[in-house]
Write a protein that holds these residues in place. Structure first.
Motif, PDB file in Angstrom:
ATOM      1  N   TYR A 169       0.861  -1.191   0.000  1.00  0.00           N
ATOM      2  CA  TYR A 169       0.000   0.000   0.000  1.00  0.00           C
ATOM      3  C   TYR A 169       0.892   1.233   0.000  1.00  0.00           C
ATOM      4  O   TYR A 169       2.101   1.146   0.258  1.00  0.00           O
ATOM      5  CB  TYR A 169      -0.947  -0.005   1.201  1.00  0.00           C
ATOM      6  CG  TYR A 169      -0.283   0.269   2.535  1.00  0.00           C
ATOM      7  CD1 TYR A 169      -0.283   1.543   3.091  1.00  0.00           C
ATOM      8  CD2 TYR A 169       0.338  -0.757   3.249  1.00  0.00           C
ATOM      9  CE1 TYR A 169       0.313   1.792   4.312  1.00  0.00           C
ATOM     10  CE2 TYR A 169       0.934  -0.512   4.471  1.00  0.00           C
ATOM     11  CZ  TYR A 169       0.924   0.766   4.999  1.00  0.00           C
ATOM     12  OH  TYR A 169       1.528   1.020   6.195  1.00  0.00           O
ATOM     13  N   MET A 170       0.302   2.375  -0.318  1.00  0.00           N
ATOM     14  CA  MET A 170       1.051   3.627  -0.313  1.00  0.00           C
ATOM     15  C   MET A 170       1.170   4.142   1.111  1.00  0.00           C
ATOM     16  O   MET A 170       0.177   4.314   1.811  1.00  0.00           O
ATOM     17  CB  MET A 170       0.359   4.676  -1.180  1.00  0.00           C
ATOM     18  CG  MET A 170       0.421   4.397  -2.669  1.00  0.00           C
ATOM     19  SD  MET A 170       2.118   4.203  -3.304  1.00  0.00           S
ATOM     20  CE  MET A 170       2.888   5.716  -2.724  1.00  0.00           C
ATOM     21  N   HIS A 171       2.388   4.369   1.544  1.00  0.00           N
ATOM     22  CA  HIS A 171       2.632   4.917   2.877  1.00  0.00           C
ATOM     23  C   HIS A 171       3.392   6.224   2.700  1.00  0.00           C
ATOM     24  O   HIS A 171       4.589   6.225   2.441  1.00  0.00           O
ATOM     25  CB  HIS A 171       3.452   3.933   3.711  1.00  0.00           C
ATOM     26  CG  HIS A 171       3.561   4.324   5.153  1.00  0.00           C
ATOM     27  ND1 HIS A 171       2.508   4.239   6.036  1.00  0.00           N
ATOM     28  CD2 HIS A 171       4.600   4.809   5.866  1.00  0.00           C
ATOM     29  CE1 HIS A 171       2.886   4.645   7.221  1.00  0.00           C
ATOM     30  NE2 HIS A 171       4.157   4.998   7.152  1.00  0.00           N
ATOM     31  N   TRP A 172       2.658   7.323   2.816  1.00  0.00           N
ATOM     32  CA  TRP A 172       3.177   8.658   2.558  1.00  0.00           C
ATOM     33  C   TRP A 172       3.793   8.710   1.155  1.00  0.00           C
ATOM     34  O   TRP A 172       3.110   8.606   0.180  1.00  0.00           O
ATOM     35  CB  TRP A 172       4.176   9.071   3.653  1.00  0.00           C
ATOM     36  CG  TRP A 172       3.631   8.959   5.032  1.00  0.00           C
ATOM     37  CD1 TRP A 172       4.080   8.178   6.047  1.00  0.00           C
ATOM     38  CD2 TRP A 172       2.462   9.626   5.571  1.00  0.00           C
ATOM     39  NE1 TRP A 172       3.308   8.308   7.165  1.00  0.00           N
ATOM     40  CE2 TRP A 172       2.318   9.192   6.910  1.00  0.00           C
ATOM     41  CE3 TRP A 172       1.555  10.541   5.060  1.00  0.00           C
ATOM     42  CZ2 TRP A 172       1.286   9.652   7.729  1.00  0.00           C
ATOM     43  CZ3 TRP A 172       0.520  10.983   5.881  1.00  0.00           C
ATOM     44  CH2 TRP A 172       0.405  10.557   7.200  1.00  0.00           C
ATOM     45  N   GLY A 291     -13.457   7.429  16.993  1.00  0.00           N
ATOM     46  CA  GLY A 291     -14.257   7.566  15.772  1.00  0.00           C
ATOM     47  C   GLY A 291     -13.510   7.049  14.560  1.00  0.00           C
ATOM     48  O   GLY A 291     -12.904   5.981  14.605  1.00  0.00           O
ATOM     49  N   PRO A 292     -13.548   7.848  13.482  1.00  0.00           N
ATOM     50  CA  PRO A 292     -14.204   9.144  13.377  1.00  0.00           C
ATOM     51  C   PRO A 292     -15.713   8.997  13.106  1.00  0.00           C
ATOM     52  O   PRO A 292     -16.165   7.958  12.633  1.00  0.00           O
ATOM     53  CB  PRO A 292     -13.498   9.786  12.174  1.00  0.00           C
ATOM     54  CG  PRO A 292     -13.126   8.628  11.315  1.00  0.00           C
ATOM     55  CD  PRO A 292     -12.798   7.496  12.261  1.00  0.00           C
ATOM     56  N   ILE A 331      -4.629   2.451   9.646  1.00  0.00           N
ATOM     57  CA  ILE A 331      -4.855   1.375   8.679  1.00  0.00           C
ATOM     58  C   ILE A 331      -6.284   0.848   8.800  1.00  0.00           C
ATOM     59  O   ILE A 331      -6.985   0.652   7.802  1.00  0.00           O
ATOM     60  CB  ILE A 331      -3.840   0.241   8.898  1.00  0.00           C
ATOM     61  CG1 ILE A 331      -2.402   0.757   8.688  1.00  0.00           C
ATOM     62  CG2 ILE A 331      -4.130  -0.921   7.957  1.00  0.00           C
ATOM     63  CD1 ILE A 331      -2.110   1.267   7.302  1.00  0.00           C
ATOM     64  N   PHE A 332      -6.722   0.592  10.025  1.00  0.00           N
ATOM     65  CA  PHE A 332      -8.079   0.079  10.225  1.00  0.00           C
ATOM     66  C   PHE A 332      -9.119   1.082   9.715  1.00  0.00           C
ATOM     67  O   PHE A 332     -10.143   0.703   9.145  1.00  0.00           O
ATOM     68  CB  PHE A 332      -8.326  -0.225  11.700  1.00  0.00           C
ATOM     69  CG  PHE A 332      -7.401  -1.269  12.262  1.00  0.00           C
ATOM     70  CD1 PHE A 332      -7.235  -2.482  11.619  1.00  0.00           C
ATOM     71  CD2 PHE A 332      -6.689  -1.046  13.426  1.00  0.00           C
ATOM     72  CE1 PHE A 332      -6.391  -3.454  12.117  1.00  0.00           C
ATOM     73  CE2 PHE A 332      -5.842  -2.008  13.945  1.00  0.00           C
ATOM     74  CZ  PHE A 332      -5.689  -3.213  13.282  1.00  0.00           C
ATOM     75  N   LYS A 333      -8.833   2.349   9.900  1.00  0.00           N
ATOM     76  CA  LYS A 333      -9.768   3.394   9.481  1.00  0.00           C
ATOM     77  C   LYS A 333      -9.767   3.558   7.965  1.00  0.00           C
ATOM     78  O   LYS A 333     -10.832   3.592   7.340  1.00  0.00           O
ATOM     79  CB  LYS A 333      -9.395   4.714  10.156  1.00  0.00           C
ATOM     80  CG  LYS A 333     -10.272   5.898   9.780  1.00  0.00           C
ATOM     81  CD  LYS A 333      -9.787   7.175  10.458  1.00  0.00           C
ATOM     82  CE  LYS A 333      -8.410   7.579   9.957  1.00  0.00           C
ATOM     83  NZ  LYS A 333      -7.955   8.881  10.508  1.00  0.00           N
ATOM     84  N   ASN A 334      -8.579   3.637   7.367  1.00  0.00           N
ATOM     85  CA  ASN A 334      -8.491   3.948   5.940  1.00  0.00           C
ATOM     86  C   ASN A 334      -8.784   2.755   5.039  1.00  0.00           C
ATOM     87  O   ASN A 334      -9.382   2.903   3.974  1.00  0.00           O
ATOM     88  CB  ASN A 334      -7.102   4.501   5.607  1.00  0.00           C
ATOM     89  CG  ASN A 334      -6.863   5.874   6.214  1.00  0.00           C
ATOM     90  OD1 ASN A 334      -7.774   6.474   6.786  1.00  0.00           O
ATOM     91  ND2 ASN A 334      -5.650   6.364   6.123  1.00  0.00           N
TER      92      ASN A 334
END
Length: 910
Positions: A169-172, A291-292, A331-334
């Protein structure tokens, strides 16, 4: 007969009978109304009024002796050290195994501690190392089997899965690619449950190079293990399954959690997550993200956390990017769209990611305190109705904050806007009434009072500007004198360096004005009240502005204002506002709770932030950050208290206390007290790679072949504290090479090193680095494609568990396709060459095969098209360092901690 005159008489009688002045305390305001209604009634003679005014002002001019002013100032830091700090440091006694029978169904800290001893004994757990991939995984599996053997099998089902996963995955600004990293995943469910919605609880067991990781994140690993044991061995079922994720590649960064949430079959049923991480060792944990858009999460936290510590301010600081850390929560959020709570330890961040992050710095009380909270939250979430379908309860962001760990206040952002607006409106109305009352009591027009108030407001606004400017000036001066971070070990220095200048700057304009202004019309006590109203007006404007631009931490200003509103109302009702300085009693009393809150939260933030400045990098002056944080906390805690210096005689003399303290503390920073580092406890982080690099030209010739140490300095003092211990005469900063070489000619390891590469340094070494191996790149084929005017290079890469690929097209060549994530080369607005692909593997070391397609306008592919850099990082301590490196490490000062490893770096031109 009813006449106008009879109505006037009746109305005057009603005003006297009801005595509304007893409600508002503004006697002359109601006299004013009566004079407007009955203008023919008695008028106040001019001469007696003047005489009364002189006596009145003389009576009100009495002040407290100046000798008591230091006691008034000392009492507030005394409260900080006597109440706030002890409450913050307090931890419960850890429950022992011997007394377990007296605590049925509760978290047993000693059992978790015993597992942590074994975890710590394994040592550093770097991805790809035997310690991480084998020993730690076996430890977890053994502990899970112990839980299974003690579980109530008639009530629960326990499933264990060791996931080996690959992905990217893309990390920054880099492609984060991983192969065969591991997760130990556990699911426990009640046999009588039919729910598919699950709670996810996550921690990670890998660590940074050289660190045993007892705090980050071994503490949370063993807390989850003990939580699972208590749930499985207590005859208390729950509605929803709970998935425990022990992920083996968080530091790498965040790879294993990505593999779980995108590929594991249980992930799709996880509806909320409690993520447990650490930026320190010991102490209480903080809930710093929620949250969010799911405020119900905070409702459950508020009702069930036994020792709460949570603040929206920490959430907004973390999400601003100012904190040099990241967690699996993102990670869980995105990637999983899973809402949840992000919780971490943060005390003693000095040992974070160092060899000193060991079990001996983690008190048993930490395990008990956090364990009690996590167990209670696990039970609450797994029985909540909201978990079944969280999206039905998504209704905006939450505002949340605790008070000294005693209780939590939470409400939605929309509710916060209403509360903030109401408090500001009440404050402004009270200020307006007060101005009117001052005009009536002083026998002058409201316009005159407003003009006086405008002058004092401008002066107080100047005070705010000085309060912000003076600490920043100190921060710049210290940095210019090459003395940043003097508070790194002795945190109390910030009180003298930043709090005292802030209080001096805030006070000096109004104290000078009140000392020299004449009181022939408006008394000194009333003028001082106008200072408070000016402070209220500034906070009110700031509160409304921040509220409606979406800054949820504007609740800080609301807290200040609401207690000032209460004090004003009490002073109106009791008419104390008219009685010399007696009104200041309720001002002082009303500010005790805000003082306790603001000092507690900013003390905690400074305890977390100050160690972070040791790994913040060299680009930013850390004194600016600590100075601003200290100043903001000081103004909130003391903003309504410091004007009370004007109630003492000789306030200008009292005011000199602040610059004197600042000067004395400034002098102390020039001594050993101000030296930032201490061996083992408050270390300087020295990150460096031992690099052997070879640069090849297009014809295969070698243009550069050398060895050296690549330094990625972690704090503002850079190499200066090392100069008297090791020979750094030939050290130079690589920024001068950035226009010549890809990534300035050094093998950046991750996205943080990539971001800071312009501030990196290079120390040449005459003797070649003896590497334990190299990253080997093999060109499999070069194939031109006439149909789309491109050329494809196919490669195979084999080497250590941590490698990087750097791609730099030459001139007008573009990368049209490759076997990595296409997002990087397609999104040209966000990602520009040179490109960085970070690759690591855990359990399996299968060679990486990849291709790169290049395009060029003239389709001439028989000339240099790209530079390809390959770095191989031998990160684990299982790899041997050469003798020269060991000698260099031994010469480092005792207060320095080196995170280091050998690295091969080869740059090819194709």
């Amino acid at each position: 007969m009813l006449t106008l005159e009879s109505l006037r008489v009746w109305w005057r009688h009603q005003l006297d009978r009801v005595s509304l002045r007893d409600f508002f305390g503004c006697t002359d305001f109601w006299h004013y109304l009566k004079r407007k209604i009955a203008p023919d009634e008695e008028q106040v003679p001019t001469e007696p009024v003047t005489s009364d005014k002189m006596n009145y002002h003389k009576k009100q001019s009495s002040k407290v002796g100046w000798i008591l002013a230091p006691a008034f100032l000392i009492i507030w830091p005394a409260i900080l050290y006597a109440i706030v700090i002890p409450l913050f440091l307090s931890l419960p006694e850890g429950i022992t195994i011997a007394s377990e029978s007296s605590y049925p169904g509760q978290f047993i800290a000693e059992r978790a501690e015993n597992i942590l001893y074994d975890f710590n004994h394994i040592g550093p757990k770097v991805v790809g190392s035997d310690a991480n991939e084998n020993h730690t995984v076996e430890l977890l599996k053994n502990e899970l089997e112990k839980i299974r053997s003690a579980m109530h099998e008639d009530l629960f089902e326990l499933d264990v899965d060791v996931q080996v996963v690959s992905g990217a995955y893309m990390h920054w600004q880099m492609v984060n690619m991983y192969q065969a990293v591991q997760n130990v995943v556990v699911r426990i469910r009640s046999k009588n449950s039919t729910s598919e919605a699950a709670l996810l609880m996550n921690s990670h067991f890998d660590s940074k190079p050289g660190s045993p990781g007892a705090g980050d994140d071994g503490t949370m690993v063993v807390i989850l293990l003990e939580t699972l044991r208590v749930l499985a061995t207590t005859r208390q079922t729950f509605t929803h399954p709970i998935v425990f994720l022990f992920n083996g590649a968080e530091e790498n960064p965040l790879q294993a959690s990505h593999g779980f949430v995108t590929q594991h079959e249980w992930a799709k049923n996880c509806k909320a997550v409690i993520n447990l991480d650490s930026a320190g060792s010991g102490g209480r944990e903080i809930l710093f993200q929620s949250g969010p858009n799911h405020p119900w999460l905070m409702k459950i936290y508020r009702r069930n956390a036994k020792r709460s510590f949570a603040t929206t301010f920490a959430e907004e600081l973390f999400q601003s990017g100012i904190i040099p850390s990241d967690t699996d929560f993102r990670i869980f959020k995105n990637f999983g769209d899973i809402p949840g709570l992000d919780i971490a330890h943060f005390k003693n961040g000095y040992v974070y990611h160092t060899e000193f992050d060991r079990i001996d710095v983690i008190p048993r009380g930490t395990l008990q305190s956090t364990g009690d909270n996590i167990l209670a939250l696990a039970r609450a979430f797994s029985n909540s109705t909201e978990l079944k379908d969280p999206e039905n309860h998504a209704s905006g962001h939450a505002i949340f904050y605790d008070f000294l760990g005693l209780f939590v206040i939470e409400y939605t952002e929309d509710t916060g806007k209403i509360i903030n607006t109401a408090v500001v409106v009440v404050a402004l109305v009270l200020v307006a009434i007060s101005l009117w009352c001052i005009a009536e009591d002083s026998f002058i027009s409201i316009c005159s009072v407003f003009k006086l108030f405008s002058l004092i407001f401008i002066l107080h606004l100047v005070g705010w500007i000085l309060a912000l400017a003076l600490p920043l000036l100190v921060a710049v001066a210290l940095d210019s004198a090459a003395s940043p971070m003097t508070w790194f070990t002795n945190k109390w220095l910030v009180l003298g360096l930043y709090a005292c200048p802030a209080l001096f700057g805030l006070s000096v304009p109004t104290i000078l004005y009140l000392s020299i202004s004449r009181n022939d019309k408006v008394s000194h006590p009333y003028r001082l009240q106008l200072v408070y109203h000016a402070h209220t007006l500034i906070l009110s404007v700031a509160c409304i502005a921040l509220t409606f631009v979406g800054i949820r931490s504007s609740y800080f200003l609301m807290i200040s204002l609401i207690f000032q509103d209460i004090a004003l109302i009490i002073n109106f009702v009791t008419t104390l506002y008219r009685r010399a300085y007696y009104w200041s009693i309720f001002i002082t009393l009303s500010q005790i709770i805000p003082f306790l809150y603001f000092t507690s939260i900013f003390n905690a933030l400074l305890i977390g932030f100050i160690p972070m400045m040791g790994r913040f990098g060299t680009a930013t002056n850390p004194d600016l950050i600590i100075g601003l944080l200290t100043t903001w906390g000081t103004l909130l805690a003391m903003g309504y208290l410091i004007p009370l210096l004007n109630t003492f005689r000789r306030p200008k003399l009292v005011l000199l206390i602040f610059p004197i303290v600042a000067i004395v503390v400034g002098a102390l920073t020039l001594t050993l007290i101000g030296f930032p580092y201490r061996p083992q406890t408050n270390v300087q982080r020295v990150n460096f790679l031992q690099v052997q690099r070879v640069f090849y030209e297009y014809d295969g010739s070698v243009s550069l072949n050398d060895s050296g140490y690549y330094f990625d300095f972690q704090d503002r003092r850079r190499h200066l504290p090392l100069e008297s211990y090791v020979d750094l005469e030939d050290l130079y900063y690589v920024s001068k090479n950035c226009s010549t070489y890809m990534f300035c000619g050094v093998p950046v390891f991750n996205h943080r090193m990539q971001k800071a590469v312009k501030y990196a340094a290079w120390l040449p070494r005459e003797e070649p680095i003896e590497l334990p191996g190299r990253a080997n790149l093999t060109l499999i084929s070069k194939t031109a494609n006439a149909s789309d005017e491109s050329v494809r290079f196919e490669f195979e890469l084999q080497g250590p568990p941590h490698m990087s690929i750097f791609v730099q097209p030459i001139d007008d060549v573009v990368v049209s396709s490759w076997s990595f994530l296409e997002e990087m080369i397609q999104n040209k607005a966000t990602y520009q060459p040179p490109y960085h692909i970070y690759f690591s593997y855990g359990k399996e070391n299968t060679p990486l095969s990849f291709y790169i397609d290049l395009k060029k306008d003239d389709s001439d592919f028989d000339e240099p098209l790209m530079q390809l850099g390959i770095s191989g990082h031998f990160v684990s301590a299982e790899w041997e360092r050469d003798a020269e490196t060991k000698k260099f490490l031994a010469e480092l000062p005792p207060y320095a901690y080196a995170m280091e490893w050998p690295t091969s770096y080869d740059v090819y031109t194709f």
